[in-house]
Design a protein around this motif. Structure first.
Motif, short mmCIF file in Angstrom:
data_model
loop_
_atom_site.label_atom_id
_atom_site.label_comp_id
_atom_site.label_asym_id
_atom_site.label_seq_id
_atom_site.Cartn_x
_atom_site.Cartn_y
_atom_site.Cartn_z
N TRP A 1 0.85 -1.19 0.00
CA TRP A 1 0.00 0.00 0.00
C TRP A 1 0.88 1.23 0.00
CZ3 TRP A 1 -0.34 4.12 3.34
CH2 TRP A 1 -1.47 4.95 3.22
N ARG A 2 0.56 2.19 -0.87
CA ARG A 2 1.30 3.45 -0.95
C ARG A 2 0.33 4.62 -0.87
NH1 ARG A 2 4.43 0.99 -5.29
NH2 ARG A 2 6.57 0.59 -4.62
N GLN A 3 0.82 5.74 -0.33
CA GLN A 3 0.02 6.95 -0.25
C GLN A 3 0.83 8.14 -0.76
OE1 GLN A 3 -2.82 8.73 3.03
NE2 GLN A 3 -0.71 8.99 3.70
N ASP A 4 0.32 8.79 -1.78
CA ASP A 4 0.90 10.02 -2.29
C ASP A 4 -0.16 11.12 -2.15
OD1 ASP A 4 3.37 8.89 -3.07
OD2 ASP A 4 2.40 8.03 -4.82
N GLY A 5 -0.50 11.38 -0.92
CA GLY A 5 -1.57 12.34 -0.67
C GLY A 5 -1.09 13.77 -0.73
N PRO A 6 -2.00 14.71 -0.54
CA PRO A 6 -1.66 16.13 -0.55
C PRO A 6 -0.78 16.48 0.65
CG PRO A 6 -3.90 15.84 0.21
CD PRO A 6 -3.43 14.50 -0.25
N PRO A 7 -0.06 17.60 0.59
CA PRO A 7 0.77 18.03 1.73
C PRO A 7 -0.06 18.18 3.00
CG PRO A 7 1.30 19.31 -0.23
CD PRO A 7 0.07 18.51 -0.56
N MET A 8 0.51 17.78 4.14
CA MET A 8 -0.17 17.91 5.42
C MET A 8 0.23 19.19 6.14
SD MET A 8 0.28 14.00 6.81
CE MET A 8 -0.49 14.38 8.38
N LEU A 9 1.24 19.87 5.63
CA LEU A 9 1.77 21.03 6.33
C LEU A 9 2.22 22.07 5.31
CD1 LEU A 9 2.71 22.18 9.12
CD2 LEU A 9 4.93 21.12 8.66
N ASP A 10 1.83 23.34 5.55
CA ASP A 10 2.30 24.44 4.69
C ASP A 10 3.67 24.85 5.20
OD1 ASP A 10 2.78 26.64 3.15
OD2 ASP A 10 0.90 27.65 3.59
N THR A 11 4.71 24.25 4.65
CA THR A 11 6.07 24.47 5.15
C THR A 11 6.59 25.87 4.86
OG1 THR A 11 6.92 23.48 3.11
CG2 THR A 11 6.65 22.03 5.00
N SER A 12 5.93 26.59 3.96
CA SER A 12 6.38 27.94 3.63
C SER A 12 6.07 28.94 4.73
CB SER A 12 5.73 28.41 2.31
OG SER A 12 4.33 28.54 2.46
N LYS A 13 5.18 28.57 5.69
CA LYS A 13 4.78 29.48 6.75
C LYS A 13 5.43 29.18 8.09
CE LYS A 13 0.30 30.56 4.64
NZ LYS A 13 -1.18 30.58 4.82
N LEU A 14 6.39 28.28 8.12
CA LEU A 14 7.08 27.96 9.37
C LEU A 14 8.04 29.07 9.75
CD1 LEU A 14 7.84 24.17 8.80
CD2 LEU A 14 6.06 25.17 10.24
N ASN A 15 8.22 29.28 11.05
CA ASN A 15 9.12 30.31 11.57
C ASN A 15 10.56 29.96 11.22
OD1 ASN A 15 10.49 32.29 12.96
ND2 ASN A 15 9.79 31.65 15.00
N ILE A 16 11.22 30.82 10.48
CA ILE A 16 12.58 30.52 10.04
C ILE A 16 13.61 30.71 11.14
CG2 ILE A 16 13.18 32.83 9.23
CD1 ILE A 16 14.45 31.45 6.76
N ASP A 17 13.24 31.46 12.21
CA ASP A 17 14.19 31.75 13.28
C ASP A 17 14.48 30.54 14.17
OD1 ASP A 17 14.42 34.42 12.47
OD2 ASP A 17 12.65 34.99 13.64
N ALA A 18 13.46 29.75 14.43
CA ALA A 18 13.62 28.59 15.32
C ALA A 18 12.49 27.61 15.11
CB ALA A 18 13.65 29.04 16.79
N PRO A 19 12.72 26.32 15.30
CA PRO A 19 11.65 25.33 15.16
C PRO A 19 10.60 25.47 16.25
CG PRO A 19 13.66 24.29 15.97
CD PRO A 19 14.02 25.70 15.61
N ASP A 20 9.33 25.44 15.87
CA ASP A 20 8.23 25.53 16.81
C ASP A 20 8.16 24.23 17.62
OD1 ASP A 20 5.79 25.68 18.14
OD2 ASP A 20 4.72 26.54 16.43
N PRO A 21 8.27 24.30 18.96
CA PRO A 21 8.22 23.07 19.77
C PRO A 21 6.89 22.33 19.68
CG PRO A 21 8.13 25.03 21.15
CD PRO A 21 8.47 25.50 19.77
N LYS A 22 5.85 23.01 19.17
CA LYS A 22 4.58 22.33 18.97
C LYS A 22 4.59 21.47 17.71
CE LYS A 22 1.86 25.97 21.24
NZ LYS A 22 0.77 26.96 21.06
N LEU A 23 5.54 21.72 16.83
CA LEU A 23 5.60 21.02 15.55
C LEU A 23 6.84 20.14 15.39
CD1 LEU A 23 4.44 23.90 13.17
CD2 LEU A 23 3.08 21.98 14.01
N PHE A 24 7.84 20.34 16.27
CA PHE A 24 9.08 19.59 16.13
C PHE A 24 9.56 19.10 17.50
CE2 PHE A 24 8.88 22.56 12.63
CZ PHE A 24 9.24 21.80 11.54
N ASP A 25 10.02 17.85 17.54
CA ASP A 25 10.63 17.28 18.75
C ASP A 25 12.14 17.34 18.62
OD1 ASP A 25 8.40 16.39 20.43
OD2 ASP A 25 7.97 14.99 18.81
#
Length: 214
Positions: free
Chosen positions: A100-124
């Protein structure tokens, strides 16, 4: 009828915790600093309105950072592929029973992420030598329950699970990886988990499927 969830969970725990010979995964061969190890599985069967029997698996996994630098693991991730292999074959005779394979639509708008630091709500943040628990769920379509066809999958299988850690545009991710390098390595790869052993009943006791989010 057997307690199917209990049967599957015992099979997986035995394989993961009691195996004397470690399994060499694709990530080890490629010197990937991140390893994804299965810990346990819970399973239940249900029947959809059209008569199809579905096996729902909830798989608990552990990320292990075997490298020498901190890894930034995105929390927005998904299973991009899984493969069921029939057991009892040699390593050179991979008999694929189901893919089974999945090529679904993007789950995250990566263009709107904070470039200064990773958001702890989105990254471990996963420091070198540390671990991180995770859970993924998949549905396996087994066949019809209308009496005309038998379940097309039953018996013992080795499950290969592939997790996509960047289900979004690659361009912004490459830029963020460079900007965040002082805080850790942004992980954007598809990672193959260590093999998981599952047992599928030939005549499961499956009740009507219910709507679920997990």
């Amino acid at each position: 009828m057997l307690n199917l969830a209990h049967t599957v969970r015992l099979a997986v725990v035995s394989t993961v915790l009691l195996s004397a010979l470690p399994v060499v995964s694709a990530s080890e061969k490629d010197h990937d600093p991140l390893r994804l190890q299965p810990q346990s599985v819970e399973a239940d069967y249900c029947t959809r309105s059209g008569g199809a029997v579905v096996l729902h698996l909830r798989i608990w996994l552990t990320y292990a950072n075997r490298g020498d630098t901190t890894i930034l693991v995105p929390r927005v991730r998904r299973v991009s592929e899984y493969v069921l292999l029939r057991t009892g074959n040699t390593a050179n005779q991979r008999e694929v029973a189901y893919r089974w394979r999945q090529d679904g639509p993007p789950m995250l708008d990566t263009s709107k992420l904070n470039i200064d630091a990773p958001d702890p709500k989105l990254f471990d943040r996963l420091p070198a030598g540390s671990t991180l628990p995770s859970m993924q769920s998949i549905d396996i379509l087994l066949g019809s329950r209308d009496g005309r066809t038998k379940a097309r999958l039953s018996g013992d299988y080795s499950l290969e699970l592939y997790v996509d850690h960047w289900p979004g545009a690659r361009g912004p991710g490459d830029r963020l990886r460079k900007e965040w390098i002082s805080q850790g390595l942004l992980y954007m790869s598809i990672l193959k988990a260590d093999p998981i052993t599952v047992h599928i009943e030939s005549d499961p006791d499956a009740k009507a499927c219910r709507f679920r989010i997990d």
